[in-house]
Design a protein around this motif. Structure first.
Motif, mmCIF file in Angstrom:
data_model
loop_
_atom_site.group_PDB
_atom_site.id
_atom_site.type_symbol
_atom_site.label_atom_id
_atom_site.label_comp_id
_atom_site.label_asym_id
_atom_site.label_seq_id
_atom_site.Cartn_x
_atom_site.Cartn_y
_atom_site.Cartn_z
ATOM 1 N N CYS A 131 0.844 -1.188 0.000
ATOM 2 C CA CYS A 131 0.000 0.000 0.000
ATOM 3 C C CYS A 131 0.884 1.244 0.000
ATOM 4 O O CYS A 131 1.778 1.385 0.845
ATOM 5 C CB CYS A 131 -0.917 -0.006 1.217
ATOM 6 S SG CYS A 131 -1.925 1.487 1.400
ATOM 7 N N ASP A 132 0.641 2.140 -0.937
ATOM 8 C CA ASP A 132 1.465 3.343 -1.037
ATOM 9 C C ASP A 132 1.124 4.371 0.025
ATOM 10 O O ASP A 132 1.863 5.346 0.197
ATOM 11 C CB ASP A 132 1.305 3.960 -2.429
ATOM 12 C CG ASP A 132 2.031 3.149 -3.490
ATOM 13 O OD1 ASP A 132 3.252 3.315 -3.624
ATOM 14 O OD2 ASP A 132 1.382 2.328 -4.161
ATOM 15 N N ALA A 133 0.048 4.156 0.768
ATOM 16 C CA ALA A 133 -0.308 5.072 1.850
ATOM 17 C C ALA A 133 0.396 4.689 3.149
ATOM 18 O O ALA A 133 1.079 5.503 3.760
ATOM 19 C CB ALA A 133 -1.817 5.083 2.056
ATOM 20 N N CYS A 134 0.244 3.437 3.563
ATOM 21 C CA CYS A 134 0.763 3.011 4.868
ATOM 22 C C CYS A 134 2.016 2.147 4.766
ATOM 23 O O CYS A 134 2.598 1.788 5.799
ATOM 24 C CB CYS A 134 -0.318 2.269 5.641
ATOM 25 S SG CYS A 134 -0.772 0.662 4.919
ATOM 26 N N TYR B 256 -7.300 -1.209 -3.894
ATOM 27 C CA TYR B 256 -7.481 -0.343 -5.047
ATOM 28 C C TYR B 256 -6.141 -0.273 -5.778
ATOM 29 O O TYR B 256 -5.105 0.012 -5.174
ATOM 30 C CB TYR B 256 -7.905 1.061 -4.620
ATOM 31 C CG TYR B 256 -9.382 1.183 -4.316
ATOM 32 C CD1 TYR B 256 -10.329 1.115 -5.329
ATOM 33 C CD2 TYR B 256 -9.824 1.397 -3.007
ATOM 34 C CE1 TYR B 256 -11.683 1.237 -5.055
ATOM 35 C CE2 TYR B 256 -11.177 1.525 -2.728
ATOM 36 C CZ TYR B 256 -12.105 1.438 -3.760
ATOM 37 O OH TYR B 256 -13.442 1.561 -3.494
ATOM 38 N N HIS B 257 -6.176 -0.525 -7.088
ATOM 39 C CA HIS B 257 -4.936 -0.596 -7.876
ATOM 40 C C HIS B 257 -5.089 0.220 -9.148
ATOM 41 O O HIS B 257 -6.128 0.174 -9.826
ATOM 42 C CB HIS B 257 -4.629 -2.053 -8.227
ATOM 43 C CG HIS B 257 -3.453 -2.232 -9.139
ATOM 44 N ND1 HIS B 257 -2.153 -2.048 -8.728
ATOM 45 C CD2 HIS B 257 -3.383 -2.562 -10.464
ATOM 46 C CE1 HIS B 257 -1.335 -2.275 -9.742
ATOM 47 N NE2 HIS B 257 -2.047 -2.581 -10.805
ATOM 48 N N CYS B 258 -4.060 0.989 -9.468
ATOM 49 C CA CYS B 258 -3.995 1.717 -10.730
ATOM 50 C C CYS B 258 -3.082 0.957 -11.672
ATOM 51 O O CYS B 258 -1.869 0.857 -11.421
ATOM 52 C CB CYS B 258 -3.488 3.142 -10.520
ATOM 53 S SG CYS B 258 -3.249 4.058 -12.067
ATOM 54 N N THR B 259 -3.643 0.409 -12.740
ATOM 55 C CA THR B 259 -2.840 -0.389 -13.669
ATOM 56 C C THR B 259 -1.849 0.471 -14.455
ATOM 57 O O THR B 259 -0.805 -0.011 -14.881
ATOM 58 C CB THR B 259 -3.754 -1.141 -14.657
ATOM 59 O OG1 THR B 259 -4.593 -0.204 -15.333
ATOM 60 C CG2 THR B 259 -4.620 -2.152 -13.916
ATOM 61 N N GLY C 273 0.688 1.757 -11.302
ATOM 62 C CA GLY C 273 1.132 0.713 -10.382
ATOM 63 C C GLY C 273 0.928 1.020 -8.915
ATOM 64 O O GLY C 273 1.420 0.282 -8.055
ATOM 65 N N PHE C 274 0.203 2.080 -8.586
ATOM 66 C CA PHE C 274 -0.033 2.425 -7.188
ATOM 67 C C PHE C 274 -1.115 1.517 -6.593
ATOM 68 O O PHE C 274 -2.042 1.076 -7.293
ATOM 69 C CB PHE C 274 -0.466 3.881 -7.040
ATOM 70 C CG PHE C 274 0.614 4.878 -7.373
ATOM 71 C CD1 PHE C 274 1.814 4.877 -6.690
ATOM 72 C CD2 PHE C 274 0.428 5.812 -8.380
ATOM 73 C CE1 PHE C 274 2.818 5.788 -6.989
ATOM 74 C CE2 PHE C 274 1.419 6.737 -8.694
ATOM 75 C CZ PHE C 274 2.620 6.714 -7.995
ATOM 76 N N ASP C 275 -0.987 1.246 -5.282
ATOM 77 C CA ASP C 275 -1.942 0.410 -4.561
ATOM 78 C C ASP C 275 -2.368 1.102 -3.276
ATOM 79 O O ASP C 275 -1.536 1.729 -2.596
ATOM 80 C CB ASP C 275 -1.316 -0.940 -4.205
ATOM 81 C CG ASP C 275 -0.884 -1.724 -5.436
ATOM 82 O OD1 ASP C 275 -1.745 -2.370 -6.035
ATOM 83 O OD2 ASP C 275 0.314 -1.678 -5.779
ATOM 84 N N LEU C 276 -3.641 0.956 -2.914
ATOM 85 C CA LEU C 276 -4.167 1.536 -1.681
ATOM 86 C C LEU C 276 -5.126 0.566 -1.012
ATOM 87 O O LEU C 276 -6.030 0.032 -1.665
ATOM 88 C CB LEU C 276 -4.917 2.846 -1.969
ATOM 89 C CG LEU C 276 -4.127 4.006 -2.581
ATOM 90 C CD1 LEU C 276 -5.071 5.139 -2.946
ATOM 91 C CD2 LEU C 276 -3.045 4.482 -1.623
#
Length: 243
Positions: free
Chosen positions: A85-88, A97-100, A103-106
């Motif tokens: 997770c790019d937040a924590c 939640y993933h942005c293809t 490549g970010f994940d939350l």
């Protein structure tokens, strides 16, 4: 997923409807595998729980920190490599939640962290990075943080999660007494850190006020990270740091 005011059908648990409940007892979400408290959707027969955020997760979503991204909801991490997770900065073990494109994940709860938190006296703002150190770990590091309006107080989202895990293991998993003592001294150490940080340049009254800010910050930040940023939950979790 069919939704009414109190019950949902969810694809992760097709056997039964999930009913909305309120709990002050910490639980582990069977969707994202993260901790939760407060409102949840639950199947008592199967001991299955979902954060409200996980049960009602819309897709796709956008986030103000990643203006070019479109995040789609996945019931399990996409791909063959471990996602973080790019937040924590914690591992993604379930719902995400993933942005293809980027490549970010939350984690769902992280994706829904409020940009602004306040307890009636002070405000804290979510920041994708901080210029000064976190008052728990003493580092800048990767991952999101909550920062006070005066910019003197910072706390990583990941550090709050670490504090919660430590305190709950002591409170609910019946660890040995020595370990419990160690954890109980770790949690309020944030106040001592705040005091040390400011005492060389402030009077006693200002130091005391700064420590009160630290306690207030933990209460409202913890409640937001657990998926239910309400005053009631803030009061409950405040007990974790007041002992």
């Amino acid at each position: 997923m069919k939704l009414d005011s109190k019950e949902v059908w969810h694809g992760s648990h097709p056997q039964h409807k999930l009913r909305m409940e309120y709990t002050e007892i910490p639980f582990r979400c069977d969707g994202c595998k993260e901790a939760g408290i407060g409102l949840k959707y639950s199947c008592e027969a199967c001991c299955f729980d979902l954060h409200r955020t996980c049960a009602l997760a819309p897709s796709p979503i956008t986030h103000p920190f990643y203006k070019k991204c479109e995040f789609r909801f996945y019931s399990r991490p996409p791909g063959l490599v471990m996602r973080v997770c790019d937040a924590c900065r914690k591992d993604v073990l379930g719902f995400v939640y993933h942005c293809t494109t980027c490549g970010f994940d939350l984690h769902p709860c992280c994706a829904n962290l409020p940009q602004r938190l306040e307890d009636g006296e002070r405000a804290f703002f979510l920041a994708i990075k901080i210029s000064s150190t976190c008052h728990h770990c003493g580092l800048k590091g990767l991952g999101w943080s909550y920062r006070s309006e005066c910019k003197n107080y910072n706390l990583h989202v990941s550090c709050v999660k670490d504090l919660l895990v430590e305190s709950w293991r002591a409170m609910y998993l019946n660890l040995d007494k020595d370990k419990v003592r160690d954890i109980q001294t770790t949690i309020p150490s944030l106040r001592a850190t705040m005091q040390t940080h400011h005492q060389h340049r402030a009077g006693v009254g200002k130091v005391r006020h700064c420590c009160q800010i630290a306690a207030g910050a933990l209460r409202i930040i913890i409640s937001a990270i657990l998926g239910d940023p309400t005053a009631i939950i803030a009061a409950v979790v405040g007990g974790f740091i007041s002992k």
